[in-house]
Scaffold this active site. Structure first.
Site, mmCIF file in Angstrom:
data_model
loop_
_atom_site.group_PDB
_atom_site.id
_atom_site.type_symbol
_atom_site.label_atom_id
_atom_site.label_comp_id
_atom_site.label_asym_id
_atom_site.label_seq_id
_atom_site.Cartn_x
_atom_site.Cartn_y
_atom_site.Cartn_z
ATOM 1 N N ASN A 58 3.294 -10.389 12.310
ATOM 2 C CA ASN A 58 1.999 -9.893 11.832
ATOM 3 C C ASN A 58 1.397 -10.785 10.732
ATOM 4 O O ASN A 58 0.210 -10.684 10.438
ATOM 5 C CB ASN A 58 2.120 -8.448 11.338
ATOM 6 N N ASP B 99 0.846 -1.191 0.000
ATOM 7 C CA ASP B 99 0.000 0.000 0.000
ATOM 8 C C ASP B 99 0.880 1.239 0.000
ATOM 9 O O ASP B 99 1.619 1.485 0.948
ATOM 10 C CB ASP B 99 -0.889 -0.005 1.252
ATOM 11 N N ARG C 236 8.596 -8.111 13.817
ATOM 12 C CA ARG C 236 7.162 -7.782 13.938
ATOM 13 C C ARG C 236 6.434 -7.970 12.600
ATOM 14 O O ARG C 236 5.285 -8.379 12.571
ATOM 15 C CB ARG C 236 6.985 -6.361 14.492
ATOM 16 N N ILE C 237 7.114 -7.692 11.496
ATOM 17 C CA ILE C 237 6.475 -7.941 10.184
ATOM 18 C C ILE C 237 6.133 -9.426 10.078
ATOM 19 O O ILE C 237 5.014 -9.804 9.713
ATOM 20 C CB ILE C 237 7.406 -7.514 9.011
ATOM 21 N N GLN D 38 -10.928 2.185 1.602
ATOM 22 C CA GLN D 38 -9.866 1.979 2.599
ATOM 23 C C GLN D 38 -10.060 3.005 3.710
ATOM 24 O O GLN D 38 -10.020 4.203 3.455
ATOM 25 C CB GLN D 38 -8.493 2.141 1.944
ATOM 26 N N LYS E 80 1.624 -1.711 9.547
ATOM 27 C CA LYS E 80 2.946 -1.239 9.116
ATOM 28 C C LYS E 80 3.970 -1.508 10.211
ATOM 29 O O LYS E 80 3.701 -1.275 11.386
ATOM 30 C CB LYS E 80 2.906 0.259 8.812
ATOM 31 N N LYS F 45 -2.608 5.911 -4.344
ATOM 32 C CA LYS F 45 -3.765 6.786 -4.109
ATOM 33 C C LYS F 45 -3.539 8.184 -4.684
ATOM 34 O O LYS F 45 -2.436 8.729 -4.572
ATOM 35 C CB LYS F 45 -4.031 6.925 -2.600
ATOM 36 N N SER G 246 -10.978 6.032 -0.503
ATOM 37 C CA SER G 246 -10.392 5.931 0.833
ATOM 38 C C SER G 246 -11.000 7.058 1.654
ATOM 39 O O SER G 246 -11.151 8.183 1.165
ATOM 40 C CB SER G 246 -8.870 6.069 0.741
ATOM 41 N N HIS H 82 -7.717 9.333 -2.406
ATOM 42 C CA HIS H 82 -7.216 9.253 -1.023
ATOM 43 C C HIS H 82 -8.195 9.847 -0.006
ATOM 44 O O HIS H 82 -8.415 9.279 1.055
ATOM 45 C CB HIS H 82 -5.854 9.974 -0.935
ATOM 46 N N LEU I 245 -3.507 -1.457 13.858
ATOM 47 C CA LEU I 245 -2.924 -1.559 15.210
ATOM 48 C C LEU I 245 -3.098 -0.237 15.957
ATOM 49 O O LEU I 245 -2.429 0.026 16.941
ATOM 50 C CB LEU I 245 -1.435 -1.934 15.109
ATOM 51 N N TYR J 72 2.752 9.805 0.039
ATOM 52 C CA TYR J 72 3.721 9.203 0.975
ATOM 53 C C TYR J 72 5.179 9.338 0.511
ATOM 54 O O TYR J 72 6.089 9.023 1.278
ATOM 55 C CB TYR J 72 3.459 7.691 1.157
HETATM 56 N N1 LIG Z 1 -5.808 5.724 3.446
HETATM 57 C C1 LIG Z 1 -5.366 6.466 4.431
HETATM 58 O O1 LIG Z 1 -5.799 7.618 4.620
HETATM 59 C C2 LIG Z 1 -4.322 5.931 5.372
HETATM 60 C C3 LIG Z 1 -4.017 6.626 6.552
HETATM 61 C C4 LIG Z 1 -3.053 6.078 7.411
HETATM 62 C C5 LIG Z 1 -2.401 4.901 7.082
HETATM 63 N N2 LIG Z 1 -2.708 4.262 5.903
HETATM 64 C C6 LIG Z 1 -2.024 2.990 5.536
HETATM 65 O O2 LIG Z 1 -2.068 2.095 6.642
HETATM 66 C C7 LIG Z 1 -0.746 1.656 6.974
HETATM 67 C C8 LIG Z 1 -0.629 1.390 8.459
HETATM 68 O O3 LIG Z 1 -0.993 2.503 9.194
HETATM 69 P P1 LIG Z 1 -0.187 3.038 10.443
HETATM 70 O O4 LIG Z 1 1.267 2.802 10.339
HETATM 71 O O5 LIG Z 1 -0.596 4.415 10.602
HETATM 72 O O6 LIG Z 1 -0.790 2.214 11.677
HETATM 73 P P2 LIG Z 1 -0.594 0.746 12.281
HETATM 74 O O7 LIG Z 1 -0.164 -0.220 11.265
HETATM 75 O O8 LIG Z 1 -1.839 0.538 13.051
HETATM 76 O O9 LIG Z 1 0.556 0.972 13.360
HETATM 77 C C9 LIG Z 1 1.923 1.003 13.053
HETATM 78 C C10 LIG Z 1 2.671 1.005 14.381
HETATM 79 O O10 LIG Z 1 2.504 -0.271 15.016
HETATM 80 C C11 LIG Z 1 3.766 -0.801 15.378
HETATM 81 N N3 LIG Z 1 3.688 -2.255 15.210
HETATM 82 C C12 LIG Z 1 3.610 -2.960 14.053
HETATM 83 N N4 LIG Z 1 3.524 -4.279 14.300
HETATM 84 C C13 LIG Z 1 3.559 -4.427 15.652
HETATM 85 C C14 LIG Z 1 3.509 -5.536 16.519
HETATM 86 N N5 LIG Z 1 3.409 -6.781 16.054
HETATM 87 N N6 LIG Z 1 3.578 -5.308 17.862
HETATM 88 C C15 LIG Z 1 3.669 -4.047 18.334
HETATM 89 N N7 LIG Z 1 3.723 -2.948 17.568
HETATM 90 C C16 LIG Z 1 3.667 -3.129 16.227
HETATM 91 C C17 LIG Z 1 4.768 -0.157 14.449
HETATM 92 O O11 LIG Z 1 6.002 -0.056 15.081
HETATM 93 P P3 LIG Z 1 7.352 -0.723 14.461
HETATM 94 O O12 LIG Z 1 7.540 -0.144 13.105
HETATM 95 O O13 LIG Z 1 8.403 -0.334 15.441
HETATM 96 O O14 LIG Z 1 7.099 -2.216 14.448
HETATM 97 C C18 LIG Z 1 4.150 1.235 14.225
HETATM 98 O O15 LIG Z 1 4.573 2.131 15.245
HETATM 99 C C19 LIG Z 1 0.158 2.775 6.434
HETATM 100 O O16 LIG Z 1 1.448 2.300 6.172
HETATM 101 C C20 LIG Z 1 -0.556 3.176 5.165
HETATM 102 O O17 LIG Z 1 -0.191 2.285 4.133
HETATM 103 C C21 LIG Z 1 -3.656 4.740 5.064
#
Ligand SMILES: NC(=O)c1ccc[n+]([C@@H]2O[C@H](COP(=O)([O-])OP(=O)(O)OC[C@H]3O[C@@H](n4cnc5c(N)ncnc54)[C@H](OP(=O)(O)O)[C@@H]3O)[C@@H](O)[C@H]2O)c1
Length: 280
Positions: free
Chosen positions: A231, A12, A227-228, A145, A221, A46, A123, A77, A174, A17
């Site tokens: 997950n 994604d 952690r990847i 999304q 992410k 997006k 989205s 987006h 998360l 970004y």
């Molecule tokens: N469409 C939209 O408007 C929109 C908006 C926001 C995001 N997105 C998409 O959604 C993706 C994810 O969003 P996000 O990064 O904001 O939120 P997220 O995936 O909910 O949270 C990411 C955070 O969780 C931590 N994490 C990941 N796996 C973990 C695990 N197993 N245990 C504990 N902590 C863990 C990561 O830290 P570490 O890196 O240290 O593991 C990072 O700090 C983005 O990359 C993007 O592609 C889309």
């Protein structure tokens, strides 16, 4: 089929970004070394809020950035049109432009008709905004999304999308754990700890399994290889109905209401209620 492809090697990205170049480089190196083929990966990008006038030019630029012949999914987006990228400077009143989603969607449809994307979608659109778009769409959106995790469960939107055969994809599954703008409330919830312990899984895995069992794909992410890998370990076990009942009772609070897209003068949305059509 779409769900399978979305959970299996889904990348994604978005024009805002600035990650398209890096992703394209990594993908092309993986294709060249025959680690995977183009058909094995699902790439989403997006449209930026500043690009509603010309989705075709935007996708052509994305394909150049990623050195790809097509993307699998191209999303609008946000339902907002701006003069300046919101990441460059804080949004000012004069940055908002009148939004004509119908003409944006026609441009998205053109991208698909040209074979530059396999599917088009949205989205951060509410059910009401999707309903409006379905009235004139020649090609209905394949995906919406949106933010989704146990503290923002999107029940109404999921029901609406199920009814209209639109796949929901969850961002921040998360709840942005440990991120400056995120929150640890779900992972720190003792109920989450209890469920994780019972299954011998981590709290993150419980959150991801929960969303999967709600029928959505998700975009966790992590910059950490451990952690990847963790997950991905969510496909061979399940939560119980009792676990679902407990998670269903979590207090609902949106992480990113997007107040910056709302103002009383120039935005098409005077209030958050208007931006989310009550789904807030
Ligand atoms: N469409 C939209 O408007 C929109 C908006 C926001 C995001 N997105 C998409 O959604 C993706 C994810 O969003 P996000 O990064 O904001 O939120 P997220 O995936 O909910 O949270 C990411 C955070 O969780 C931590 N994490 C990941 N796996 C973990 C695990 N197993 N245990 C504990 N902590 C863990 C990561 O830290 P570490 O890196 O240290 O593991 C990072 O700090 C983005 O990359 C993007 O592609 C889309």
């Amino acid at each position: 089929m779409l769900l399978f492809r979305l959970v299996n090697r889904h990348f994604d990205t978005a024009r805002i970004y600035s990650s398209e170049h890096a992703l394209g480089k990594a993908l092309n190196s993986a294709f060249q070394s025959e680690l995977v083929s183009r058909e094995d990966v699902f790439v989403t990008t997006k449209l930026k809020n500043t690009e509603h006038d010309d989705p075709v030019a935007a996708i052509e630029d994305s394909l150049t950035n990623m050195q790809l012949g097509y993307v699998d999914l191209f999303l609008i987006h946000w339902p907002i049109k701006l003069r300046t990228d919101e990441t460059l400077t804080p949004i000012k009143e004069e940055d908002f432009l009148p939004l004509d989603i119908k003409s944006t969607w026609q441009g998205m449809e053109q991208c698909m008709e040209m074979g530059r994307t396999k599917a088009i979608g949205l989205s951060n659109f509410s059910s009401k905004k999707i309903e409006g778009l379905l009235k004139y769409a020649k090609i209905p959106p394949a995906v919406d999304q949106v933010e989704m995790h146990p503290q923002w469960q999107q029940k109404k939107l999921r029901d609406y999308c199920n009814k209209h055969n639109i796949h929901v994809s969850a961002w921040a599954p998360l709840r942005g754990h440990n991120k400056s703008w995120g929150s640890n409330e779900v992972m720190d919830n003792p109920v989450m700890q209890e469920i994780a312990q019972k299954h011998g899984k981590t709290r993150a895995q419980v959150m991801l399994r929960w969303a999967l069992e709600k029928g959505v794909s998700e975009l966790p992410k992590s910059y950490n290889t451990g952690r990847i890998s963790q997950n991905f370990q969510i496909f061979d076990w399940s939560l119980t109905p009792d676990d679902h009942d407990k998670i269903c009772k979590f207090e609902q609070r949106k992480l990113l209401p997007a107040e910056n897209f709302v103002n009383s003068t120039t935005s098409p949305y005077k209030t958050l209620e208007e931006l989310w059509d009550g789904e807030i």
